[in-house]
Design a protein around this motif. Structure first.
Motif, mmCIF file in Angstrom:
data_model
loop_
_atom_site.group_PDB
_atom_site.id
_atom_site.type_symbol
_atom_site.label_atom_id
_atom_site.label_comp_id
_atom_site.label_asym_id
_atom_site.label_seq_id
_atom_site.Cartn_x
_atom_site.Cartn_y
_atom_site.Cartn_z
ATOM 1 N N THR A 153 0.868 -1.175 0.000
ATOM 2 C CA THR A 153 0.000 0.000 0.000
ATOM 3 C C THR A 153 0.902 1.220 0.000
ATOM 4 O OG1 THR A 153 -1.648 -1.201 1.283
ATOM 5 C CG2 THR A 153 -1.897 1.184 1.187
ATOM 6 N N THR A 154 0.775 2.011 -1.033
ATOM 7 C CA THR A 154 1.635 3.187 -1.128
ATOM 8 C C THR A 154 0.950 4.240 -1.994
ATOM 9 O OG1 THR A 154 3.895 3.922 -1.543
ATOM 10 C CG2 THR A 154 2.967 2.397 -3.157
ATOM 11 N N TYR A 155 1.664 5.339 -2.268
ATOM 12 C CA TYR A 155 1.042 6.392 -3.075
ATOM 13 C C TYR A 155 1.153 6.085 -4.560
ATOM 14 C CZ TYR A 155 -0.800 9.233 0.417
ATOM 15 O OH TYR A 155 -1.632 9.656 1.404
ATOM 16 N N ALA A 159 -5.576 0.865 5.598
ATOM 17 C CA ALA A 159 -4.164 0.622 5.915
ATOM 18 C C ALA A 159 -3.356 1.899 5.762
ATOM 19 C CB ALA A 159 -3.586 -0.454 4.982
ATOM 20 N N ARG A 160 -2.276 1.979 6.516
ATOM 21 C CA ARG A 160 -1.327 3.082 6.358
ATOM 22 C C ARG A 160 -0.430 2.758 5.158
ATOM 23 N NH1 ARG A 160 1.357 3.610 11.627
ATOM 24 N NH2 ARG A 160 1.904 1.459 11.218
ATOM 25 N N THR A 161 -0.040 3.757 4.402
ATOM 26 C CA THR A 161 0.865 3.491 3.278
ATOM 27 C C THR A 161 2.278 3.248 3.807
ATOM 28 O OG1 THR A 161 1.328 5.851 2.990
ATOM 29 C CG2 THR A 161 -0.430 4.903 1.636
ATOM 30 N N THR A 162 3.009 2.361 3.134
ATOM 31 C CA THR A 162 4.397 2.108 3.534
ATOM 32 C C THR A 162 5.253 3.341 3.263
ATOM 33 O OG1 THR A 162 4.161 -0.225 3.059
ATOM 34 C CG2 THR A 162 6.401 0.619 3.134
ATOM 35 N N PHE A 163 5.051 3.955 2.121
ATOM 36 C CA PHE A 163 5.798 5.171 1.788
ATOM 37 C C PHE A 163 4.862 6.373 1.879
ATOM 38 C CE2 PHE A 163 8.006 1.700 -0.351
ATOM 39 C CZ PHE A 163 9.261 1.841 0.230
ATOM 40 N N ALA A 164 5.458 7.531 2.007
ATOM 41 C CA ALA A 164 4.681 8.742 2.281
ATOM 42 C C ALA A 164 4.336 9.473 0.979
ATOM 43 C CB ALA A 164 5.504 9.651 3.186
ATOM 44 N N SER A 178 10.899 5.880 4.296
ATOM 45 C CA SER A 178 9.440 5.824 4.459
ATOM 46 C C SER A 178 8.917 7.003 5.285
ATOM 47 C CB SER A 178 9.031 4.503 5.124
ATOM 48 O OG SER A 178 9.567 4.444 6.421
ATOM 49 N N CYS A 179 9.821 7.781 5.863
ATOM 50 C CA CYS A 179 9.392 8.889 6.743
ATOM 51 C C CYS A 179 8.851 10.058 5.908
ATOM 52 C CB CYS A 179 10.572 9.360 7.587
ATOM 53 S SG CYS A 179 10.161 10.794 8.610
ATOM 54 N N CYS A 225 3.668 9.268 12.554
ATOM 55 C CA CYS A 225 2.928 8.396 11.624
ATOM 56 C C CYS A 225 3.166 6.914 11.899
ATOM 57 C CB CYS A 225 3.311 8.705 10.182
ATOM 58 S SG CYS A 225 4.984 8.179 9.731
ATOM 59 N N GLY A 226 4.262 6.584 12.568
ATOM 60 C CA GLY A 226 4.536 5.188 12.924
ATOM 61 C C GLY A 226 5.147 4.348 11.817
ATOM 62 N N ARG A 227 5.443 4.964 10.670
ATOM 63 C CA ARG A 227 5.960 4.156 9.555
ATOM 64 C C ARG A 227 7.343 3.586 9.856
ATOM 65 N NH1 ARG A 227 3.551 8.472 6.457
ATOM 66 N NH2 ARG A 227 2.018 7.706 4.955
ATOM 67 N N CYS A 228 8.213 4.397 10.487
ATOM 68 C CA CYS A 228 9.621 3.985 10.619
ATOM 69 C C CYS A 228 9.747 2.688 11.390
ATOM 70 C CB CYS A 228 10.455 5.090 11.250
ATOM 71 S SG CYS A 228 9.831 5.723 12.801
#
Ligand code: SF4
Ligand code: SF4
Length: 338
Positions: free
Chosen positions: A41-43, A56-61, A232-233, A307-310
């Motif tokens: 899941t990403t942009y 879901a949250r995207t892996t990349f921003a 990913s940040c 965002c919690g991605r890292c």
């Protein structure tokens, strides 16, 4: 202005928008995840209403839409230098509140961190418009409430997916006209996440003595310097500059900037072979303090948006949130002992 839209109505609204805008948002790529059989899941481009991923949250921003991974800065041919022109369609980006706050951090770095704005960033950024995707609740590992990024401003419209319909808060054109055309008037007030399962306490100040704390030595053993956490940040903005000489004509080439990471080997290499932060624990200390201390001293707000991605992408399960909480505890203990 508020509107209620059916999926078909929202789809028609997107179709009309697509005639004038390119549209990006969280989308899912089947089988492209980092583990076998998982999705990414990403942009990416949004072509229909069903493309938008809500669960879901995207892996990349979203930053790569206006801060590309790789960008040509100039071309050279002998002594002649030309700057690439940019023809960019107006662009809509669907994103969450934390990521919209992250855009304001990138704006500070690229537009307000020196006497001149970064012209490459500025010329793309002026074509970017945002649509807020409301979070019902955060995702695992989010701590937006702790960072004050659970609320956002600067968007043209806000969207909520509620059961079988969409609720649209239209704050500007073209959204008001589109809401009138494709929706029914409704009362829509933004709803912000008020509590995350994870709480992070950012220390008000950080003592220089913590630079030598054994905490960083543990990270030195665990971190493999892959750079995933920074790539990913949504607020990391480092890049390196490369001159690429074309093979078929060594007189010609281009200068590019390419995303870089303070966590990877070679990032701080200097002429003469000196490395400013050869130790991986030192690199994590640099990153963490930049996110929650240095940036705040410069701009008055924390760089991290929670965002919690890292920590989701770290293969060594290194938790940024736990590190910040540990720093806070160490500072509290130091304050009590003083
Ligand atoms: S440091 Fe981690 S939690 Fe904070 S904005 Fe970057 S990826 Fe998100
Ligand atoms: S993702 Fe984890 S292992 Fe990779 S550089 Fe970041 S902290 Fe180190």
């Amino acid at each position: 202005m508020g509107y209620k839209l059916t999926p078909a109505g929202f789809g028609a609204l997107l179709d009309e928008l697509a005639t004038n805008y390119q549209i990006f948002g969280p989308v899912r790529y089947a089988g492209k995840g980092r583990l076998a059989g998982t999705d990414l899941t990403t942009y990416g481009p949004v072509r229909s209403v069903s493309d938008l991923v809500w669960d879901a949250r995207t892996t990349f921003a979203p930053k790569e839409v206006f801060f590309p991974v790789k960008e040509s800065l100039l071309y050279f041919s002998g002594q002649e230098i030309t700057e690439p022109s940019l023809e960019m369609k107006e662009t809509l980006v669907f994103l969450r509140a934390c990521d919209l706050n992250a855009v304001s951090r990138l704006d500070k770095i690229f537009l307000a961190n020196g006497p001149e704005p970064d012209s490459y960033y500025a010329r793309r950024r002026q074509h970017i418009h945002f649509v807020l995707m409301e979070c019902q609740e955060g995702f695992p590992g989010c701590f937006c409430v702790s960072m004050g990024t659970n609320m956002a401003t600067g968007h043209q419209a806000a969207l909520r997916l509620e059961n079988d319909h969409y609720l649209l808060q239209a704050l500007a054109e073209p959204w008001i006209a589109l809401g009138e055309r494709y929706g029914q008037p409704a009362r829509v007030e933004p709803v912000w996440v008020e509590k995350n399962p994870l709480t992070v306490r950012v220390p008000e100040r950080v003592d220089i003595a913590l630079f030598q704390h054994e905490l960083w030595r543990e990270y030195a053993c665990r971190c493999i310097a892959c750079g995933r956490c920074t790539l990913s940040c949504p607020t990391c903005s480092c890049f390196s500059v490369q001159d690429v000489i074309y093979r078929d004509n060594p007189e010609r080439g281009e200068r590019r900037r390419v995303w870089a990471s303070c966590q990877i080997d070679g990032f701080t290499d200097m002429a003469g072979g000196h490395q400013v932060r050869a130790d991986r624990g030192d690199r994590i200390r640099f990153k963490v303090l930049h996110k929650i201390y240095d940036f705040r001293r410069r701009f008055g707000i924390n760089m991290c948006v929670g965002c919690g991605r890292c920590e989701e992408v770290c293969p060594e399960y290194i938790s940024f949130a736990r590190c910040v909480n540990t720093l806070n505890q160490l500072m509290e203990v130091q304050g009590r002992d003083a």
